[in-house]
Design a protein around this motif. Structure first.
Motif, PDB file in Angstrom:
ATOM      1  N   UNK A  91       3.068   0.116   8.424  1.00  0.00           N
ATOM      2  CA  UNK A  91       2.208  -0.360   7.330  1.00  0.00           C
ATOM      3  C   UNK A  91       0.817   0.258   7.398  1.00  0.00           C
ATOM      4  N   UNK A  92       0.333   0.523   8.600  1.00  0.00           N
ATOM      5  CA  UNK A  92      -0.976   1.167   8.738  1.00  0.00           C
ATOM      6  C   UNK A  92      -0.919   2.617   8.272  1.00  0.00           C
ATOM      7  N   UNK A  93       0.121   3.328   8.658  1.00  0.00           N
ATOM      8  CA  UNK A  93       0.235   4.751   8.334  1.00  0.00           C
ATOM      9  C   UNK A  93       0.742   4.984   6.912  1.00  0.00           C
ATOM     10  N   UNK A  94       1.595   4.093   6.419  1.00  0.00           N
ATOM     11  CA  UNK A  94       2.209   4.251   5.098  1.00  0.00           C
ATOM     12  C   UNK A  94       2.030   2.966   4.276  1.00  0.00           C
ATOM     13  N   UNK A  95       0.794   2.621   3.915  1.00  0.00           N
ATOM     14  CA  UNK A  95       0.557   1.333   3.244  1.00  0.00           C
ATOM     15  C   UNK A  95       1.243   1.195   1.885  1.00  0.00           C
ATOM     16  N   UNK A  96       1.595   2.304   1.261  1.00  0.00           N
ATOM     17  CA  UNK A  96       2.238   2.239  -0.054  1.00  0.00           C
ATOM     18  C   UNK A  96       3.760   2.308   0.007  1.00  0.00           C
TER      19      UNK A  96
END
Length: 161
Positions: A91-96
Motif C-alpha cells: 500500500x505504501x509503494x502502490x497506493x492506487x
C-alpha cells in the motif's frame, strides 16, 4: 512465509487485471478445494527479496489493477505477521493498486487484525463444496462474501462489493 507461485495478468481472482501471490499454509482443509497443494506450511518456497521484487515488478505495470493474496490461506496464523508487513509495504509503494485477500476465516474473526488497515477487499469463508457457485464472481461457494473492507469498517457492518 512460503509461497507456491506468482501469477501475472490474472483475471479470475479479483476485479480487473491482477498479480496473484499464492501462499502456502491452510488449516481449513475444505473438501473439494481447488488448491490443496498449498495447504502445507512447508510447501512451496521461501518468499524472499527476489520473490518480492518479482511481485513488485509485476505491479509496476500501469495495466495491473492490483494484487491478490490467495493460497493456502494468507491469514493462516503462521502467515499473518509476514502478510501484514507485505500488504503494508504494498500500500505504501502502490497506493492506487487494490489489495484483495482470500481467506477461509470469517470477517468477524479477523476484522481487528492490523493488516485489515491495508486490505481493500476480503473474500471470506471456507469453501463449501455443496454450495459451489461458479456463476458468482470471485468466490467458490455461495457462503463466501466479497467484502469492501474500507466501507465495512466505516459503516461497522459488512458491505459487499
Amino acid at each position: 512465509m512460503r509461497y507456491h507461485n506468482i501469477t501475472k495478468d490474472d483475471m479470475l481472482n479479483g476485479k480487473g487485471l491482477r498479480s496473484v501471490l499464492w501462499l502456502a499454509g491452510c488449516d481449513h482443509a475444505c473438501p473439494g478445494c481447488h488448491n490443496p497443494i498449498t495447504w502445507s506450511l512447508q510447501g512451496g518456497i521461501e518468499f524472499d527479496e527476489e520473490a518480492k521484487a518479482e511481485l513488485f515488478a509485476s505491479l509496476d505495470n500501469d495495466y495491473i489493477d492490483g494484487v491478490t493474496l490467495s493460497g493456502g490461506d494468507p491469514l493462516n496464523l503462521h502467515n499473518r505477521k509476514d502478510v501484514t508487513t507485505l500488504v503494508k509495504e504494498l500500500k505504501e509503494k502502490f497506493p492506487n493498486k487494490s489489495v484483495w485477500v482470500y481467506t477461509g476465516y470469517l470477517y468477524d474473526d479477523v476484522k481487528d487484525l492490523e493488516l485489515m488497515e491495508y486490505i481493500d477487499v476480503l473474500v471470506d469463508g471456507k469453501f463449501i463444496e455443496a454450495q459451489l457457485s461458479p456463476s458468482i464472481p470471485w468466490v467458490g461457494s455461495s457462503n463466501q462474501k466479497v467484502i469492501d473492507v474500507k466501507k465495512t469498517r466505516e459503516a461497522d457492518r459488512i458491505i459487499v462489493v
